[in-house]
Design an enzyme around this catalytic site. Structure first.
Site, PDB file in Angstrom:
ATOM      1  N   ALA A   1      11.982   2.948 -10.832  1.00  0.00           N
ATOM      2  CA  ALA A   1      11.550   3.921 -11.862  1.00  0.00           C
ATOM      3  C   ALA A   1      10.322   4.655 -11.338  1.00  0.00           C
ATOM      4  O   ALA A   1       9.272   4.687 -11.981  1.00  0.00           O
ATOM      5  CB  ALA A   1      11.290   3.229 -13.201  1.00  0.00           C
TER       6      ALA A   1
ATOM      7  N   HIS B   1       7.379   7.059  -9.930  1.00  0.00           N
ATOM      8  CA  HIS B   1       6.633   8.209 -10.450  1.00  0.00           C
ATOM      9  C   HIS B   1       5.580   8.574  -9.408  1.00  0.00           C
ATOM     10  O   HIS B   1       5.534   7.961  -8.314  1.00  0.00           O
ATOM     11  CB  HIS B   1       6.031   7.882 -11.814  1.00  0.00           C
ATOM     12  CG  HIS B   1       5.263   6.588 -11.848  1.00  0.00           C
ATOM     13  ND1 HIS B   1       4.096   6.398 -11.146  1.00  0.00           N
ATOM     14  CD2 HIS B   1       5.513   5.406 -12.460  1.00  0.00           C
ATOM     15  CE1 HIS B   1       3.640   5.182 -11.356  1.00  0.00           C
ATOM     16  NE2 HIS B   1       4.498   4.545 -12.141  1.00  0.00           N
TER      17      HIS B   1
ATOM     18  N   GLY C   1       2.576   7.862  -9.102  1.00  0.00           N
ATOM     19  CA  GLY C   1       1.725   6.754  -8.660  1.00  0.00           C
ATOM     20  C   GLY C   1       2.346   6.063  -7.453  1.00  0.00           C
ATOM     21  O   GLY C   1       1.674   5.788  -6.449  1.00  0.00           O
ATOM     22  N   HIS C   2       3.651   5.783  -7.540  1.00  0.00           N
ATOM     23  CA  HIS C   2       4.339   5.175  -6.396  1.00  0.00           C
ATOM     24  C   HIS C   2       4.293   6.118  -5.188  1.00  0.00           C
ATOM     25  O   HIS C   2       4.123   5.683  -4.052  1.00  0.00           O
ATOM     26  CB  HIS C   2       5.804   4.888  -6.740  1.00  0.00           C
ATOM     27  CG  HIS C   2       5.995   3.914  -7.870  1.00  0.00           C
ATOM     28  ND1 HIS C   2       6.468   4.298  -9.100  1.00  0.00           N
ATOM     29  CD2 HIS C   2       5.789   2.577  -7.948  1.00  0.00           C
ATOM     30  CE1 HIS C   2       6.563   3.234  -9.886  1.00  0.00           C
ATOM     31  NE2 HIS C   2       6.149   2.176  -9.214  1.00  0.00           N
TER      32      HIS C   2
ATOM     33  N   GLN D   1       8.815 -12.489 -12.917  1.00  0.00           N
ATOM     34  CA  GLN D   1       7.486 -12.078 -13.393  1.00  0.00           C
ATOM     35  C   GLN D   1       7.507 -11.563 -14.827  1.00  0.00           C
ATOM     36  O   GLN D   1       6.493 -11.108 -15.335  1.00  0.00           O
ATOM     37  CB  GLN D   1       6.853 -11.062 -12.439  1.00  0.00           C
ATOM     38  CG  GLN D   1       7.486  -9.686 -12.441  1.00  0.00           C
ATOM     39  CD  GLN D   1       6.919  -8.818 -11.324  1.00  0.00           C
ATOM     40  OE1 GLN D   1       7.154  -9.065 -10.156  1.00  0.00           O
ATOM     41  NE2 GLN D   1       6.144  -7.800 -11.691  1.00  0.00           N
TER      42      GLN D   1
ATOM     43  N   GLY E   1      -1.201  -0.649  -5.862  1.00  0.00           N
ATOM     44  CA  GLY E   1      -1.958   0.298  -6.672  1.00  0.00           C
ATOM     45  C   GLY E   1      -3.115  -0.356  -7.406  1.00  0.00           C
ATOM     46  O   GLY E   1      -2.960  -1.436  -7.994  1.00  0.00           O
TER      47      GLY E   1
ATOM     48  N   LYS F   1      -4.119   0.655 -10.088  1.00  0.00           N
ATOM     49  CA  LYS F   1      -3.691   0.639 -11.496  1.00  0.00           C
ATOM     50  C   LYS F   1      -3.564  -0.806 -11.980  1.00  0.00           C
ATOM     51  O   LYS F   1      -3.923  -1.121 -13.103  1.00  0.00           O
ATOM     52  CB  LYS F   1      -2.359   1.385 -11.590  1.00  0.00           C
ATOM     53  CG  LYS F   1      -1.444   0.993 -12.716  1.00  0.00           C
ATOM     54  CD  LYS F   1      -1.895   1.617 -14.008  1.00  0.00           C
ATOM     55  CE  LYS F   1      -0.888   1.486 -15.115  1.00  0.00           C
ATOM     56  NZ  LYS F   1      -0.279   0.176 -15.245  1.00  0.00           N
TER      57      LYS F   1
ATOM     58  N   GLN G   1      -3.677  -7.506 -10.037  1.00  0.00           N
ATOM     59  CA  GLN G   1      -2.601  -7.827  -9.091  1.00  0.00           C
ATOM     60  C   GLN G   1      -3.096  -7.674  -7.645  1.00  0.00           C
ATOM     61  O   GLN G   1      -2.763  -8.489  -6.773  1.00  0.00           O
ATOM     62  CB  GLN G   1      -1.402  -6.906  -9.344  1.00  0.00           C
ATOM     63  CG  GLN G   1      -0.260  -7.095  -8.366  1.00  0.00           C
ATOM     64  CD  GLN G   1       0.969  -6.340  -8.813  1.00  0.00           C
ATOM     65  OE1 GLN G   1       1.769  -6.859  -9.578  1.00  0.00           O
ATOM     66  NE2 GLN G   1       1.151  -5.117  -8.345  1.00  0.00           N
TER      67      GLN G   1
HETATM   68  P1  AMP Z   1       5.664  -1.333 -10.103  1.00  0.00           P
HETATM   69  O1  AMP Z   1       6.889  -0.557  -9.712  1.00  0.00           O
HETATM   70  O2  AMP Z   1       5.174  -1.041 -11.480  1.00  0.00           O
HETATM   71  O3  AMP Z   1       5.760  -2.803  -9.791  1.00  0.00           O
HETATM   72  O4  AMP Z   1       4.515  -0.779  -9.163  1.00  0.00           O
HETATM   73  C1  AMP Z   1       4.664  -0.802  -7.770  1.00  0.00           C
HETATM   74  C2  AMP Z   1       3.340  -0.488  -7.145  1.00  0.00           C
HETATM   75  O5  AMP Z   1       2.919   0.805  -7.591  1.00  0.00           O
HETATM   76  C3  AMP Z   1       2.242  -1.468  -7.576  1.00  0.00           C
HETATM   77  O6  AMP Z   1       1.419  -1.731  -6.444  1.00  0.00           O
HETATM   78  C4  AMP Z   1       1.514  -0.704  -8.629  1.00  0.00           C
HETATM   79  O7  AMP Z   1       0.158  -1.087  -8.770  1.00  0.00           O
HETATM   80  C5  AMP Z   1       1.603   0.704  -8.082  1.00  0.00           C
HETATM   81  N1  AMP Z   1       1.371   1.695  -9.149  1.00  0.00           N
HETATM   82  C6  AMP Z   1       1.971   1.762 -10.365  1.00  0.00           C
HETATM   83  N2  AMP Z   1       1.429   2.773 -11.094  1.00  0.00           N
HETATM   84  C7  AMP Z   1       0.474   3.336 -10.325  1.00  0.00           C
HETATM   85  C8  AMP Z   1      -0.450   4.412 -10.515  1.00  0.00           C
HETATM   86  N3  AMP Z   1      -0.500   5.105 -11.640  1.00  0.00           N
HETATM   87  N4  AMP Z   1      -1.293   4.721  -9.494  1.00  0.00           N
HETATM   88  C9  AMP Z   1      -1.261   4.013  -8.335  1.00  0.00           C
HETATM   89  N5  AMP Z   1      -0.414   2.979  -8.096  1.00  0.00           N
HETATM   90  C10 AMP Z   1       0.434   2.645  -9.080  1.00  0.00           C
END
Ligand code: AMP
Length: 284
Positions: free
Chosen positions: A28, A30, A32-33, A57, A143, A145, A149
């Site tokens: 999913a 965005h 940020g990724h 998790q 991230g 964010k 973690q």
């Molecule tokens: P997730 O898919 O939510 O497990 O996130 C995968 C990676 O993307 C993790 O290291 C998150 O911390 C990072 N991430 C998610 N949202 C953001 C964001 N807004 N800015 C920077 N990194 C992000």
């Protein structure tokens, strides 16, 4: 871009590319990724990303079955971001029948999200250890964010002597300050309009504390503002940035951590706090 779905395919591609920068995700995707992928690319190493919605998790009452999934859209974004290798394991590959070993993190994993979501960080550290063993990257990007973690994964890599550098990447935000997250799509329009109040309250608390204001009233004011915006605050705390232990006064380095529920979504955010205003983002 090489797409792999089995361990032999992954191992062959990873060996072929060599010395990887790695971005683990749950999909999913965005912006940020995409900023993590850009940081990984800037390393000059070939870039690998994984997409795996990790069941271990999620708590029993959490949204594993409803977590957003969009493989085709994700692959298009990874390709556009210059990713070289994608790892798309299934649950049986990650957790084969009969597997009996998991990671049990303590230290920074016991507080905040670890207390609110029992077992969450055991799931994270177990899957990250497996992913590192599979992909064998030189560096992995996480991230800010999810500040906690990052600290938990750093502790994991240090404690288990994992030969991978953990690299944090700044939080990507919407124009109004809301930290981007895959779950933001579940906010109703009225909730989405109120959601930036969390970041705004953290900015205000960071300003007060960094300019010498007392910590407790600054945190109480942030809680009140966020509550008035229709959110249920789970915690807003000033902590040591690495141990995550709460601080009564401004320690070095320090971080504000927050979690609040808005409708069905838990919003997480955090900010650095230093003794000057320099660390506080410009926010109206
Ligand atoms: P997730 O898919 O939510 O497990 O996130 C995968 C990676 O993307 C993790 O290291 C998150 O911390 C990072 N991430 C998610 N949202 C953001 C964001 N807004 N800015 C920077 N990194 C992000």
């Amino acid at each position: 871009m090489i797409i792999t779905r089995t361990l032999p395919e992954l191992r062959a591609a990873a060996r072929h590319l060599g010395g990887l920068s790695f971005v683990p995700t749950m999909g999913a995707l965005h912006s940020g990724h995409v900023s993590l992928l850009a940081a990984a690319r800037a390393s000059g190493r070939p870039v690998a990303a994984s997409i795996f919605v990790n069941p271990t998790q999620f708590g029993p009452a959490e949204d594993f079955n409803h977590y957003p999934r969009d493989e085709a859209g994700d692959l298009a974004q990874l390709e556009a971001a210059g990713c070289d290798l994608v790892w798309l394991p299934d649950v049986t590959t990650m957790y084969p029948p009969g597997s009996a070993t998991s990671v049990n993190p303590a230290g920074p994993a016991l507080l905040w999200e670890g207390a609110a979501r029992r077992g969450h960080f055991a799931g994270v550290t177990t899957v990250v250890t497996k992913l590192f063993g599979q992909v064998q990257p030189e560096a992995a990007y996480f991230g800010e964010k999810d500040w906690q973690q990052v600290q938990v994964v750093r502790q994991l890599a240090a404690d288990l002597h994992l030969p991978v550098e953990i690299i944090p990447v700044a939080t990507a935000r919407a124009r109004d300050g809301l930290a981007l997250s895959s779950r933001n799509r579940f906010l109703q329009p009225a909730e989405r309009a109120r959601a930036p109040a969390l970041f705004a309250a953290l900015c205000e608390a960071a300003r007060r504390i960094s300019s010498g204001g007392a910590v407790a009233p600054a945190l109480a004011a942030a809680c009140a503002t966020v509550t008035q915006s229709g959110m249920a605050v789970q915690y807003i705390a000033l902590v040591h940035a690495h141990t995550l232990v709460p601080c009564d006064t401004l320690a070095h380095p320090a971080r504000l951590l927050a979690a609040a529920r808005l409708g069905t979504v838990r919003l997480l955010d955090n900010l650095p706090v230093t003794q000057s205003d320099a660390s506080v983002p410009d926010y109206p």
